[in-house]
Design an enzyme around this catalytic site. Structure first.
Site, PDB file in Angstrom:
ATOM      1  NE  ARG A   2      -0.356   0.928   4.825  1.00 28.32           N
ATOM      2  CZ  ARG A   2      -0.447   0.489   6.082  1.00 28.32           C
ATOM      3  NH1 ARG A   2      -1.244  -0.517   6.366  1.00 28.32           N
ATOM      4  NH2 ARG A   2       0.230   1.088   7.043  1.00 28.32           N
ATOM      5  CE1 TYR A  11       9.252   7.217   9.898  1.00 26.63           C
ATOM      6  CE2 TYR A  11       9.543   9.594   9.858  1.00 26.63           C
ATOM      7  CZ  TYR A  11       9.198   8.419   9.217  1.00 26.63           C
ATOM      8  OH  TYR A  11       8.809   8.446   7.893  1.00 26.63           O
TER       9      TYR A  11
HETATM   10  P1  NAD Z   1       2.421   2.991   5.035  1.00 26.18           P
HETATM   11  O1  NAD Z   1       2.277   2.732   6.493  1.00 26.18           O
HETATM   12  O2  NAD Z   1       1.206   3.378   4.258  1.00 26.18           O
HETATM   13  O3  NAD Z   1       3.059   1.714   4.314  1.00 26.18           O
HETATM   14  C1  NAD Z   1       4.199   1.056   4.842  1.00 26.18           C
HETATM   15  C2  NAD Z   1       4.213  -0.365   4.356  1.00 26.18           C
HETATM   16  O4  NAD Z   1       5.376  -0.995   4.911  1.00 26.18           O
HETATM   17  C3  NAD Z   1       2.990  -1.156   4.812  1.00 26.18           C
HETATM   18  O5  NAD Z   1       2.424  -1.879   3.723  1.00 26.18           O
HETATM   19  C4  NAD Z   1       3.553  -2.080   5.875  1.00 26.18           C
HETATM   20  O6  NAD Z   1       2.856  -3.322   5.997  1.00 26.18           O
HETATM   21  C5  NAD Z   1       4.990  -2.287   5.376  1.00 26.18           C
HETATM   22  N1  NAD Z   1       5.857  -2.755   6.445  1.00 26.18           N
HETATM   23  C6  NAD Z   1       5.942  -2.259   7.714  1.00 26.18           C
HETATM   24  N2  NAD Z   1       6.801  -2.997   8.435  1.00 26.18           N
HETATM   25  C7  NAD Z   1       7.278  -3.964   7.623  1.00 26.18           C
HETATM   26  C8  NAD Z   1       8.186  -5.038   7.787  1.00 26.18           C
HETATM   27  N3  NAD Z   1       8.758  -5.270   8.978  1.00 26.18           N
HETATM   28  N4  NAD Z   1       8.440  -5.840   6.743  1.00 26.18           N
HETATM   29  C9  NAD Z   1       7.855  -5.627   5.537  1.00 26.18           C
HETATM   30  N5  NAD Z   1       6.976  -4.636   5.324  1.00 26.18           N
HETATM   31  C10 NAD Z   1       6.691  -3.815   6.348  1.00 26.18           C
HETATM   32  O7  NAD Z   1       3.588   4.079   4.904  1.00 26.18           O
HETATM   33  P2  NAD Z   1       3.896   5.146   3.730  1.00 26.18           P
HETATM   34  O8  NAD Z   1       3.342   6.445   4.159  1.00 26.18           O
HETATM   35  O9  NAD Z   1       3.546   4.589   2.420  1.00 26.18           O
HETATM   36  O10 NAD Z   1       5.481   5.270   3.895  1.00 26.18           O
HETATM   37  C11 NAD Z   1       6.406   4.518   3.118  1.00 26.18           C
HETATM   38  C12 NAD Z   1       7.805   4.962   3.474  1.00 26.18           C
HETATM   39  O11 NAD Z   1       7.950   6.353   3.282  1.00 26.18           O
HETATM   40  C13 NAD Z   1       8.188   4.701   4.933  1.00 26.18           C
HETATM   41  O12 NAD Z   1       9.545   4.332   5.000  1.00 26.18           O
HETATM   42  C14 NAD Z   1       7.975   6.051   5.575  1.00 26.18           C
HETATM   43  O13 NAD Z   1       8.738   6.194   6.740  1.00 26.18           O
HETATM   44  C15 NAD Z   1       8.427   6.970   4.465  1.00 26.18           C
HETATM   45  N6  NAD Z   1       7.903   8.331   4.573  1.00 26.18           N
HETATM   46  C16 NAD Z   1       6.575   8.592   4.482  1.00 26.18           C
HETATM   47  C17 NAD Z   1       6.122   9.899   4.585  1.00 26.18           C
HETATM   48  C18 NAD Z   1       4.659  10.263   4.478  1.00 26.18           C
HETATM   49  O14 NAD Z   1       4.356  11.458   4.547  1.00 26.18           O
HETATM   50  N7  NAD Z   1       3.754   9.330   4.271  1.00 26.18           N
HETATM   51  C19 NAD Z   1       7.041  10.938   4.783  1.00 26.18           C
HETATM   52  C20 NAD Z   1       8.384  10.629   4.889  1.00 26.18           C
HETATM   53  C21 NAD Z   1       8.800   9.327   4.760  1.00 26.18           C
END
Ligand code: NAD
Length: 436
Positions: free
Chosen positions: A208, A341
């Site tokens: 996702r 984080y």
């Molecule tokens: P999200 O929570 O929607 O998706 C994260 C996905 O990672 C999920 O499908 C989850 O099941 C999977 N996951 C978590 N732990 C896991 C594990 N141990 N093994 C395998 N899969 C695992 O998050 P997102 O918003 O899509 O974020 C994706 C990345 O971008 C992350 O690294 C997040 O820190 C980074 N990020 C997001 C934002 C934001 O604004 N959304 C900003 C900066 C960085």
């Protein structure tokens, strides 16, 4: 969670009210779509100082599909590679002052700079000045326009994939960035529309959010994708993989043998490895139990280090391969409630800088990272309303990014470009006010 303010500000009464009240006026950004794979319109090439670049720059820019012109350019490229002193900075002003207003909405301004010369403090000062200039102009540009600086160590061809990205709708949410392009050998794809044809890409956390968008973009660009996510998200991962004609791999990336299991699942090796999986467990440090600290550090950083090491040691990342990590502006600027984080994401920046030279020398693999800002996903939808609103507006584009914005940036870093774009941490944050 829809950004209602953005939709309202785009209407005629919304424009009137926001202007009268002095509120942010975010513009609807032009993003890549099947109907609009690139910009069409005029590109204006300007120079300041005595240009250092070779004659290749003009043909490289011509291959973007933009035609030379100055009426209402969708892109302005200022070659400032030859700016070596304060006097030449006057030429930067002289070149851009008359044209900035005419740049189209969602248009691009790209300044080309030279590497900083440690033996000449006048050149160093003048070239460093370009960073402050670009970041300031990015904050002024408005109407969805972006401004970036590309520092070129090699010839213009080594920057072709970077220029194609920055001068396209794919880079809609990348602004105020300084991107260094090395002088490494250049690998030009047979087809710029499908630069990953014949390559295998694995994206972690791809069931996702941002990861699913990355998988989709890499598949669009020709890759066979492997959608990795935790066993609990098996069904969603499988659905994404089926849609993209790829495969799903149910695996918790924190498992001690995760690297070995990925390698076993891909006997022909990997060409692109995108470490996207990440979690948040927010608490102020005084209230944070060790378990919350440990789980975030392990998913976001420890497992990335372990799997990267295991895959490189086994030779499971093919020569010419690309590793792309996912940092965050929280790791650059820091964020209250996110010491765990922020530490994990700053660690990703360290991993890129520490590993990049060795990975290239020993394995022929390049290492980069994206650092997303406020991206509209399930992660940010759960932030309380007022903090969410602040996060959305506190950037030069006045809105949150989309998972697709991050995915397009990964899509630029994922194909083989030789050693050119390497060791970079590129923020996808609409020029967030947080951090440099
Ligand atoms: P999200 O929570 O929607 O998706 C994260 C996905 O990672 C999920 O499908 C989850 O099941 C999977 N996951 C978590 N732990 C896991 C594990 N141990 N093994 C395998 N899969 C695992 O998050 P997102 O918003 O899509 O974020 C994706 C990345 O971008 C992350 O690294 C997040 O820190 C980074 N990020 C997001 C934002 C934001 O604004 N959304 C900003 C900066 C960085």
């Amino acid at each position: 969670m829809a950004d209602r303010y953005l939709s309202f500000a785009g209407t005629a009464p919304g424009r009137f009210l926001t202007r009268r009240l002095g509120l942010p006026q975010p513009a609807e950004l032009i993003r890549r779509s099947p109907e609009r794979p690139g910009f069409s319109g005029e590109l204006l090439l300007l120079t300041a100082g005595k240009p250092d670049l070779d004659a290749e720059l003009t043909p490289v820019l011509a291959r973007t599909g933009l035609r030379p012109g100055a009426d209402s350019p969708v892109a302005v490229v200022l070659d400032a590679t030859g700016v070596r002193d304060v006097e030449a900075l006057g030429e930067v002003h002289a070149a851009l002052h008359p044209v900035v207003r005419s740049v189209a909405a969602s248009g691009r301004i790209v300044v080309l700079g030279a590497p900083l010369d440690r033996t000449d403090h006048h050149q160093y000062a003048a070239q460093q000045a370009l960073e402050g200039f670009v970041r300031s102009l990015g904050k002024e540009a408005g109407r969805g326009r972006t401004v970036n600086l590309v520092r070129l160590a090699g010839d213009a061809r080594s920057a072709e994939s970077t220029l194609r990205f920055l001068l396209s709708p794919r880079s809609a949410y990348v602004s105020g960035q300084v991107i260094e392009v090395g002088a490494g050998p250049v690998a030009v794809p047979d087809d710029w529309e499908r630069p990953l044809a014949g390559r295998t890409a694995l994206v972690t956390g791809a069931a996702r959010g941002i990861g699913a968008a990355v998988a989709e973009t890499l598949a669009r660009d020709g890759a066979r994708v492997v959608v990795l996510d935790v066993p609990a998200a098996r069904a969603e991962a499988r659905a994404v993989a089926e849609r993209l004609g790829g495969e799903a791999l149910a695996l918790d990336i924190t498992e001690a043998d995760a690297g070995a299991r990925i390698a076993d699942a891909l006997p022909a090796g990997l060409d692109v490895l995108v470490h996207n999986a990440g979690i948040t467990r927010d608490r102020r440090l005084v209230n944070m139990p060790a378990e919350r600290w440990g789980s975030v550090l392990d998913v976001n950083l420890g497992s990335v280090l372990r799997t990267t090491d295991a895959l490189l040691e086994r030779g499971a990342v093919n020569a010419g391969g690309r590793i792309v990590g996912t940092a965050s502006i929280a790791g650059i600027a820091g964020n209250a409630g996110q010491t765990n984080y922020g530490a994990s994401k700053a660690g990703i920046v360290g991993l890129v800088r520490g590993l990049a030279p060795r990975a290239l020398a020993e394995h022929g693999v390049t290492v980069n990272a994206v650092a997303p800002g406020f991206i509209e996903t399930r992660m940010t939808a759960s932030i309380p309303l007022f903090i969410r609103e602040a996060g959305r507006r506190m950037n030069s584009l006045g809105q949150g990014g989309t998972p697709g914005d991050v995915a397009e940036t990964v899509g630029w870093l994922a194909p083989r470009g030789g050693g050119a774009d390497h060791g970079q941490v590129v923020r996808v944050c609409g020029q967030s006010l947080l951090g440099a």
